[in-house]
Design an enzyme around this catalytic site. Structure first.
Site, PDB file in Angstrom:
ATOM      1  CB  CYS A 109      -0.906  -0.009   1.231  1.00 11.63           C
ATOM      2  SG  CYS A 109      -2.003   1.410   1.336  1.00 11.63           S
ATOM      3  CG  HIS A 151      -5.633  -2.236  -1.494  1.00 13.74           C
ATOM      4  ND1 HIS A 151      -4.719  -2.850  -0.674  1.00 13.74           N
ATOM      5  CD2 HIS A 151      -5.285  -0.926  -1.529  1.00 13.74           C
ATOM      6  CE1 HIS A 151      -3.852  -1.946  -0.234  1.00 13.74           C
ATOM      7  NE2 HIS A 151      -4.176  -0.773  -0.743  1.00 13.74           N
ATOM      8  CD  GLU A 152      -6.438   1.513  -4.280  1.00 17.98           C
ATOM      9  OE1 GLU A 152      -6.550   2.496  -3.503  1.00 17.98           O
ATOM     10  OE2 GLU A 152      -5.350   0.933  -4.467  1.00 17.98           O
ATOM     11  CG  HIS A 155      -7.228   3.200   0.826  1.00 16.02           C
ATOM     12  ND1 HIS A 155      -6.444   3.524   1.913  1.00 16.02           N
ATOM     13  CD2 HIS A 155      -6.449   2.429   0.030  1.00 16.02           C
ATOM     14  CE1 HIS A 155      -5.253   2.980   1.788  1.00 16.02           C
ATOM     15  NE2 HIS A 155      -5.231   2.304   0.641  1.00 16.02           N
TER      16      HIS A 155
END
Length: 181
Positions: A109, A151-152, A155
């Site tokens: 990351c 993953h994004e 965020h």
């Protein structure tokens, strides 16, 4: 301050937030204005991602609270086996469906520099998001591309890779060595 920085340097990479910065813990806010400012932010995010040799980047990582991220899988130093895809700007994303089939993969990351973690994620997801024009798109994503999206998406929920790696289900699956059904 963020918008001022964008106006002054329209294609310059933006500074990347690192673990410990408050913006990374916040839930992203829905994008409502699909305008030149949003396109400019996406352009600067892409420049930041390329400079950092990433395959994705979320708006909170460049100190913006908006629900926006970019995916641009391509082989590079950090991910030599990554598939090649055109950059994709994802606005107001939703994960509609997650497969029960999980797979583990190594993730890094940009906001957790120098660290890599083995993370279990659904192998296939069905997603819904808007493009830069505000039009809704639907896709089924698998493998590495699905991993980038998730993953994004994390965020935008205020979850970094560091937090994801510490979640109880990750620890349980690591101990078992296989996904739980």
């Amino acid at each position: 301050m963020f918008k001022d920085e964008m106006r002054q340097t329209p294609n310059k990479p933006l500074p990347i937030a690192v673990v410990g910065e408050a913006i990374l813990k916040q839930q992203a806010i829905e994008v409502r204005d699909f305008d030149d400012t949003l396109s400019q932010l996406a352009s600067q995010m892409a420049a930041s991602m390329v400079e950092a040799k990433g395959v994705g980047i979320a708006a909170p990582q460049v100190h913006s609270p908006l629900a926006l991220f970019i995916m641009a899988s391509r082989p590079n130093e950090r991910y030599p086996d990554a598939p090649l895809m055109e950059p994709l700007v994802v606005v107001n994303p939703q994960i509609v469906l997650r497969s029960l089939q999980l797979e583990k993969g190594e993730e890094g990351c940009l906001s957790v520099p120098g660290q890599r973690f083995t993370i279990w994620r659904p192998q296939t997801i069905v997603v819904r998001y808007q493009n830069l024009a505000g039009q809704w798109q639907h896709s089924e994503l698998t493998g590495f591309i699905a991993r980038i999206f998730q993953h994004e998406f994390d965020h935008l929920q205020g979850i970094t890779l560091l937090e994801r790696s510490q979640m109880p289900e990750q620890k349980l699956m690591a101990q078992e060595g296989k996904p739980q059904a």
